[in-house]
Design a protein around this motif. Structure first.
Motif, mmCIF file in Angstrom:
data_model
loop_
_atom_site.group_PDB
_atom_site.id
_atom_site.type_symbol
_atom_site.label_atom_id
_atom_site.label_comp_id
_atom_site.label_asym_id
_atom_site.label_seq_id
_atom_site.Cartn_x
_atom_site.Cartn_y
_atom_site.Cartn_z
ATOM 1 N N LEU A 43 42.628 63.316 8.352
ATOM 2 C CA LEU A 43 44.252 63.328 8.910
ATOM 3 C C LEU A 43 45.475 63.883 9.433
ATOM 4 O O LEU A 43 45.936 64.522 10.235
ATOM 5 N N ILE A 44 45.344 64.341 8.100
ATOM 6 C CA ILE A 44 46.610 63.909 7.465
ATOM 7 C C ILE A 44 47.203 65.376 7.597
ATOM 8 O O ILE A 44 48.405 65.996 7.961
ATOM 9 N N THR A 45 45.635 66.855 7.422
ATOM 10 C CA THR A 45 45.995 67.995 7.338
ATOM 11 C C THR A 45 46.356 68.129 9.659
ATOM 12 O O THR A 45 46.573 69.391 9.092
ATOM 13 N N PHE A 46 45.295 67.202 9.596
ATOM 14 C CA PHE A 46 44.654 67.759 10.962
ATOM 15 C C PHE A 46 46.616 67.441 11.866
ATOM 16 O O PHE A 46 47.052 68.163 13.194
ATOM 17 N N VAL A 47 47.322 66.765 11.489
ATOM 18 C CA VAL A 47 48.655 66.508 11.961
ATOM 19 C C VAL A 47 49.758 66.974 11.602
ATOM 20 O O VAL A 47 50.487 67.795 12.246
ATOM 21 N N PHE A 48 49.368 67.488 9.923
ATOM 22 C CA PHE A 48 51.071 69.090 10.301
ATOM 23 C C PHE A 48 49.955 70.712 10.392
ATOM 24 O O PHE A 48 50.838 71.401 10.589
ATOM 25 N N VAL A 49 49.027 70.215 10.492
ATOM 26 C CA VAL A 49 48.082 71.993 11.521
ATOM 27 C C VAL A 49 48.800 72.386 12.725
ATOM 28 O O VAL A 49 49.316 73.136 13.176
ATOM 29 N N SER A 50 48.343 70.922 12.993
ATOM 30 C CA SER A 50 48.773 70.654 14.822
ATOM 31 C C SER A 50 50.407 70.699 14.835
ATOM 32 O O SER A 50 50.603 71.257 16.024
ATOM 33 N N THR A 51 50.977 70.436 14.141
ATOM 34 C CA THR A 51 52.655 70.326 14.036
ATOM 35 C C THR A 51 53.326 71.945 13.845
ATOM 36 O O THR A 51 54.263 72.352 14.679
ATOM 37 N N GLY A 52 52.816 72.711 12.718
ATOM 38 C CA GLY A 52 53.002 73.728 12.973
ATOM 39 C C GLY A 52 52.591 74.521 13.544
ATOM 40 O O GLY A 52 53.536 75.731 14.236
ATOM 41 N N PHE A 53 51.391 74.724 14.359
ATOM 42 C CA PHE A 53 51.066 74.825 15.386
ATOM 43 C C PHE A 53 52.052 75.214 16.891
ATOM 44 O O PHE A 53 52.172 76.285 17.458
ATOM 45 N N VAL A 54 52.109 73.468 17.274
ATOM 46 C CA VAL A 54 52.819 73.341 17.937
ATOM 47 C C VAL A 54 54.482 74.316 18.063
ATOM 48 O O VAL A 54 55.518 75.006 18.790
ATOM 49 N N TYR A 55 55.176 73.839 16.723
ATOM 50 C CA TYR A 55 56.332 74.333 16.246
ATOM 51 C C TYR A 55 56.393 76.440 16.259
ATOM 52 O O TYR A 55 57.534 76.906 17.251
ATOM 53 N N ALA A 92 58.826 69.164 17.217
ATOM 54 C CA ALA A 92 56.910 69.421 16.909
ATOM 55 C C ALA A 92 56.358 67.970 16.473
ATOM 56 O O ALA A 92 54.864 67.719 16.687
ATOM 57 N N LEU A 93 56.400 67.570 14.868
ATOM 58 C CA LEU A 93 56.193 66.351 14.285
ATOM 59 C C LEU A 93 55.687 65.326 15.609
ATOM 60 O O LEU A 93 55.069 65.155 15.725
ATOM 61 N N TYR A 94 57.075 65.033 15.995
ATOM 62 C CA TYR A 94 57.069 63.779 16.808
ATOM 63 C C TYR A 94 56.552 63.780 17.729
ATOM 64 O O TYR A 94 55.727 63.137 18.466
ATOM 65 N N PHE A 95 56.185 65.625 18.536
ATOM 66 C CA PHE A 95 54.643 65.604 19.623
ATOM 67 C C PHE A 95 54.260 65.519 19.262
ATOM 68 O O PHE A 95 52.657 64.544 20.164
ATOM 69 N N THR A 96 52.967 66.014 18.134
ATOM 70 C CA THR A 96 52.407 65.455 17.698
ATOM 71 C C THR A 96 51.589 64.578 17.553
ATOM 72 O O THR A 96 50.525 63.934 17.747
ATOM 73 N N VAL A 97 52.435 63.262 16.875
ATOM 74 C CA VAL A 97 52.014 61.922 16.852
ATOM 75 C C VAL A 97 52.173 60.789 17.848
ATOM 76 O O VAL A 97 50.788 60.434 17.834
ATOM 77 N N THR A 98 52.873 61.529 18.888
ATOM 78 C CA THR A 98 52.578 60.815 19.617
ATOM 79 C C THR A 98 51.706 61.500 20.485
ATOM 80 O O THR A 98 50.964 59.933 21.497
ATOM 81 N N SER A 99 51.204 62.485 20.790
ATOM 82 C CA SER A 99 49.816 63.077 21.398
ATOM 83 C C SER A 99 48.590 62.440 20.924
ATOM 84 O O SER A 99 48.020 61.940 21.604
ATOM 85 N N LEU A 100 48.418 62.505 19.848
ATOM 86 C CA LEU A 100 46.791 62.530 18.989
ATOM 87 C C LEU A 100 47.356 60.683 18.921
ATOM 88 O O LEU A 100 45.850 60.413 18.984
#
Length: 267
Positions: free
Chosen positions: A154-166, A182-190
Motif C-alpha cells: 500500500l505504501i509503495t503504491f501511494v508513493f509510486v502513484s504520487t510520483g507519477f502524478v507529480y 500530488a501526494l494529497y491528490f493520491t491519498v484523497t483519490s485512493l
C-alpha cells in the motif's frame, strides 16, 4: 604465468566464498553485515521518495544519485557472483526490477521521468528472502510477514502513484503546484474522498484517477483482511500440500492427513 593465474583464481574463489558466507550465512558477522545492507537500502528508498524535492539542487541530486548507483551496482554484482546459478538469478522478476532501478540511476537525465518507479525498491526489499532471513527470521512465514507485505504494498503504491502524478501533471493541473499536492491528490483519490479541489485534466487524467481509486481500495481491503482474518500458521501438508492451517489443527482440513505442527510457544 600459470602460477599467477592459479593464484588469481584462488583469490576469486575465496572472495566468492566470503560473499556467500556474508549474504547467506548465519554467523553474527553475516547477520550484522546484512542488517547494515538493509539500513543502507532503507536510506536509499528515503532518497527515492524525497528525490522530487531535490530537483532544484541538481548538483547535490546527481552526486547522491551516482553514489547510490555505485552502491546498488556493487550490491547486485555481489549477489549475482555469490549465487550458485547466475542465469537462474536473472530469471527473478525482483532482480529485473532492481536492474531497471539501477538504469534510472545511471542515466538520470534520460530516465528522470521514470524515476518515480525507484520507490518499487521498497517493495522488492520487503518481498525478498534476504530481508526475512535477516531482520525477520523469527517472523518469516508468519502473520507478521503477511501484514508487513500488505502494508508495504500500500505504501509503495501511494508513493509510486504520487510520483507519477507529480511527473505527468505538474504545471498542467490547477492546484497541483508541488509534490505535496500530488501526494494529497493520491491519498484523497485512493480513499475515494474526492474533495474535488484537484482534478487531473482530460480523459487520461480520469483514467489515472480511476486506477488510483480501484487499486487503492483493493490494497486497503487486502490489508484489512490480513489484519482481521483468523491467525494461521504455515505448515505444508505432506500429502496434499495445503500451506496454512489453524495453529491447533491436528488434521489437514483438505485431505484429513495427520499433522504435527510445532508449538513454538513451548520453546
Amino acid at each position: 604465468m600459470a602460477t599467477t593465474e592459479a593464484t588469481t583464481e584462488k583469490d576469486g574463489l575465496r572472495l566468492r566464498a566470503r560473499l556467500r558466507a556474508l549474504y547467506h550465512g548465519t554467523s553474527q558477522t553475516a547477520v550484522r553485515f546484512r542488517i547494515a545492507v538493509l539500513v543502507i537500502d532503507l536510506i536509499i528508498v528515503a532518497f527515492f521518495i524525497a528525490a522530487p524535492l531535490l530537483r532544484d539542487q541538481p548538483l547535490a541530486f546527481y552526486v547522491i544519485d551516482y553514489v547510490i548507483a555505485a552502491l546498488l551496482a556493487a550490491d547486485l554484482a555481489a549477489r549475482a557472483w555469490c549465487y550458485s546459478d547466475v542465469k537462474d538469478w536473472l530469471k527473478k522478476p525482483i532482480v529485473w526490477m532492481d536492474l531497471f532501478i539501477l538504469a534510472t540511476l545511471l542515466f538520470p537525465a534520460w530516465l528522470f521521468n521514470l524515476g518515480f518507479l525507484r520507490v518499487l525498491r521498497l517493495w522488492t526489499l520487503i518481498n525478498s528472502d534476504f530481508f526475512w532471513r535477516t531482520v525477520g527470521r523469527r517472523y518469516d512465514d508468519t502473520r507478521v510477514e503477511e501484514v508487513t507485505k500488505a502494508l508495504v504494498a500500500l505504501i509503495t503504491f501511494v508513493f509510486v502513484s504520487t510520483g507519477f502524478v507529480y511527473t505527468a501533471f505538474l504545471g498542467k493541473t490547477e492546484g497541483l503546484m508541488g509534490w505535496l499536492d500530488a501526494l494529497y491528490f493520491t491519498v484523497t483519490s485512493l480513499t475515494t474522498t474526492g474533495y474535488g479541489d484537484i482534478l487531473l485534466p482530460g480523459a487520461w487524467g480520469r483514467i489515472v484517477s480511476i486506477v488510483i481509486m480501484l487499486a487503492g481500495v483493493t490494497l486497503f481491503v487486502r490489508l484489512g483482511q490480513t489484519l482481521l482474518r483468523p491467525h494461521k500458521v504455515r505448515h505444508p501438508c505432506d500429502r496434499c500440500g495445503l500451506q496454512v492451517h489453524d495453529p491447533d489443527a491436528v488434521h489437514c482440513k483438505a485431505c484429513g492427513n495427520l499433522l504435527c505442527i510445532p508449538d513454538e510457544g513451548r520453546h
